[in-house]
Design an enzyme around this catalytic site. Sequence first.
Site, mmCIF file in Angstrom:
data_model
loop_
_atom_site.group_PDB
_atom_site.id
_atom_site.type_symbol
_atom_site.label_atom_id
_atom_site.label_comp_id
_atom_site.label_asym_id
_atom_site.label_seq_id
_atom_site.Cartn_x
_atom_site.Cartn_y
_atom_site.Cartn_z
ATOM 1 N N GLY A 1 0.825 -1.197 0.000
ATOM 2 C CA GLY A 1 0.000 0.000 0.000
ATOM 3 C C GLY A 1 0.859 1.246 0.000
ATOM 4 O O GLY A 1 2.056 1.193 0.312
ATOM 5 N N GLN A 24 2.737 9.953 1.813
ATOM 6 C CA GLN A 24 4.094 9.403 1.931
ATOM 7 C C GLN A 24 5.030 9.878 0.819
ATOM 8 O O GLN A 24 6.247 9.752 0.944
ATOM 9 C CB GLN A 24 4.046 7.861 1.935
ATOM 10 C CG GLN A 24 3.387 7.287 3.182
ATOM 11 C CD GLN A 24 3.262 5.781 3.109
ATOM 12 O OE1 GLN A 24 2.337 5.258 2.507
ATOM 13 N NE2 GLN A 24 4.219 5.085 3.695
ATOM 14 N N CYS A 40 5.777 -0.367 7.490
ATOM 15 C CA CYS A 40 5.494 0.913 6.835
ATOM 16 C C CYS A 40 6.712 1.326 6.007
ATOM 17 O O CYS A 40 7.839 1.285 6.507
ATOM 18 C CB CYS A 40 5.177 1.983 7.870
ATOM 19 S SG CYS A 40 4.741 3.581 7.140
ATOM 20 N N LEU A 41 6.476 1.723 4.767
ATOM 21 C CA LEU A 41 7.589 2.142 3.912
ATOM 22 C C LEU A 41 8.240 3.422 4.431
ATOM 23 O O LEU A 41 9.380 3.715 4.077
ATOM 24 C CB LEU A 41 7.093 2.335 2.473
ATOM 25 C CG LEU A 41 6.520 1.081 1.805
ATOM 26 C CD1 LEU A 41 6.014 1.396 0.393
ATOM 27 C CD2 LEU A 41 7.546 -0.039 1.755
ATOM 28 N N HIS A 45 -4.536 1.466 7.739
ATOM 29 C CA HIS A 45 -3.171 2.001 7.843
ATOM 30 C C HIS A 45 -2.994 3.182 6.877
ATOM 31 O O HIS A 45 -2.454 4.226 7.249
ATOM 32 C CB HIS A 45 -2.187 0.866 7.532
ATOM 33 C CG HIS A 45 -0.745 1.239 7.510
ATOM 34 N ND1 HIS A 45 0.171 0.786 8.445
ATOM 35 C CD2 HIS A 45 -0.022 2.016 6.653
ATOM 36 C CE1 HIS A 45 1.362 1.274 8.159
ATOM 37 N NE2 HIS A 45 1.282 2.017 7.066
ATOM 38 N N GLU A 46 -3.466 3.005 5.625
ATOM 39 C CA GLU A 46 -3.282 4.064 4.620
ATOM 40 C C GLU A 46 -4.177 5.274 4.922
ATOM 41 O O GLU A 46 -3.752 6.420 4.731
ATOM 42 C CB GLU A 46 -3.565 3.525 3.204
ATOM 43 C CG GLU A 46 -2.739 2.316 2.785
ATOM 44 C CD GLU A 46 -1.242 2.477 2.981
ATOM 45 O OE1 GLU A 46 -0.760 3.620 3.031
ATOM 46 O OE2 GLU A 46 -0.549 1.451 3.111
ATOM 47 N N HIS A 93 -2.462 7.434 7.341
ATOM 48 C CA HIS A 93 -1.451 8.314 6.723
ATOM 49 C C HIS A 93 -2.096 9.599 6.215
ATOM 50 O O HIS A 93 -1.540 10.697 6.373
ATOM 51 C CB HIS A 93 -0.775 7.616 5.538
ATOM 52 C CG HIS A 93 0.369 6.722 5.905
ATOM 53 N ND1 HIS A 93 1.467 7.164 6.627
ATOM 54 C CD2 HIS A 93 0.616 5.416 5.623
ATOM 55 C CE1 HIS A 93 2.321 6.159 6.773
ATOM 56 N NE2 HIS A 93 1.830 5.091 6.188
HETATM 57 O O1 K1U Z 1 1.803 2.426 4.036
HETATM 58 C C1 K1U Z 1 2.835 1.802 3.864
HETATM 59 O O2 K1U Z 1 3.898 2.246 4.271
HETATM 60 C C2 K1U Z 1 2.809 0.470 3.150
HETATM 61 C C3 K1U Z 1 2.721 -0.703 4.108
HETATM 62 C C4 K1U Z 1 1.306 -1.195 4.197
HETATM 63 C C5 K1U Z 1 1.001 -2.161 5.279
HETATM 64 C C6 K1U Z 1 1.698 -3.355 5.432
HETATM 65 C C7 K1U Z 1 1.363 -4.250 6.431
HETATM 66 C C8 K1U Z 1 0.330 -3.963 7.281
HETATM 67 C C9 K1U Z 1 -0.344 -2.774 7.144
HETATM 68 C C10 K1U Z 1 -0.012 -1.871 6.140
HETATM 69 C C11 K1U Z 1 3.638 -1.785 3.550
HETATM 70 O O3 K1U Z 1 3.370 -2.379 2.564
HETATM 71 S S1 K1U Z 1 5.097 -2.076 4.381
HETATM 72 C C12 K1U Z 1 5.722 -3.571 3.657
HETATM 73 C C13 K1U Z 1 5.234 -4.711 4.474
HETATM 74 O O4 K1U Z 1 5.398 -4.687 5.657
HETATM 75 C C14 K1U Z 1 4.516 -5.830 3.881
HETATM 76 C C15 K1U Z 1 4.667 -6.152 2.561
HETATM 77 C C16 K1U Z 1 3.984 -7.249 2.045
HETATM 78 C C17 K1U Z 1 3.145 -7.999 2.838
HETATM 79 C C18 K1U Z 1 2.993 -7.670 4.172
HETATM 80 C C19 K1U Z 1 3.690 -6.596 4.701
HETATM 81 ZN ZN ZN Z 2 2.704 3.259 6.160
#
Ligand code: K1U
Ligand code: ZN
Length: 167
Positions: free
Chosen positions: A46, A51, A91-92, A133-134, A137
């Site tokens: 996401g 961001q 979170c990225l 989560h998004e 943000h």
């Molecule tokens: O918003 C962001 O920074 C993206 C975030 C979204 C998210 C991941 C996990 C739970 C809630 C929200 C990410 O994608 S971080 C990367 C990550 O942790 C992940 C990637 C693939 C599958 C699961 C987690």
């Molecule tokens: Zn995030």
Amino acid sequence: MALRPILRFPNAHLRLTAVPVTQFDANLTILVNDMYETMYAGLGIGLAATQIDVQLQVITMDLSESHDQPLTLINASIVDQHGSQICEEGCLSLPGIYADVPRAKEIRVLTFNEHGNAREFDADGLLAVCIQHELDHLHGKVFIDYLSALKRDRLLLKMTKHLKTVL
Ligand code: K1U
Ligand code: ZN
């Protein structure tokens, strides 16, 4: 399409509130395409426009491993919710750290697509977690805000160490 830099915590712009999209035009299409490129390159599921330092209510998501199930949410809101769940989030904008966060289990989302058409849908599991989560943000909130000060400080130290190893 272009890769955009992702703001990293504690950048103050991560605390800004996004405003609704009013122009469903070519600039919005460019923004959405750039967000997908940036999200896929960062291995995220996401991304919120906040961001990449754009204060518009735009979210891109794709929970598939094959990167072929994009979901774009514009001016999205949660209109109903039930239950609770705890899921590990990343979170990225906070690379290298993960924590359990409490969220609603099932949500009903009202959103617009890139063409300005409204639709409602139900989400649960990881999709519901990611949408919440998004949306956070877009309201200037990050997942570590849900943690105790002690847990937050430990994770931020871990993030600093992680960044020293990868940069
Ligand atoms: O918003 C962001 O920074 C993206 C975030 C979204 C998210 C991941 C996990 C739970 C809630 C929200 C990410 O994608 S971080 C990367 C990550 O942790 C992940 C990637 C693939 C599958 C699961 C987690
Ligand atoms: Zn995030």
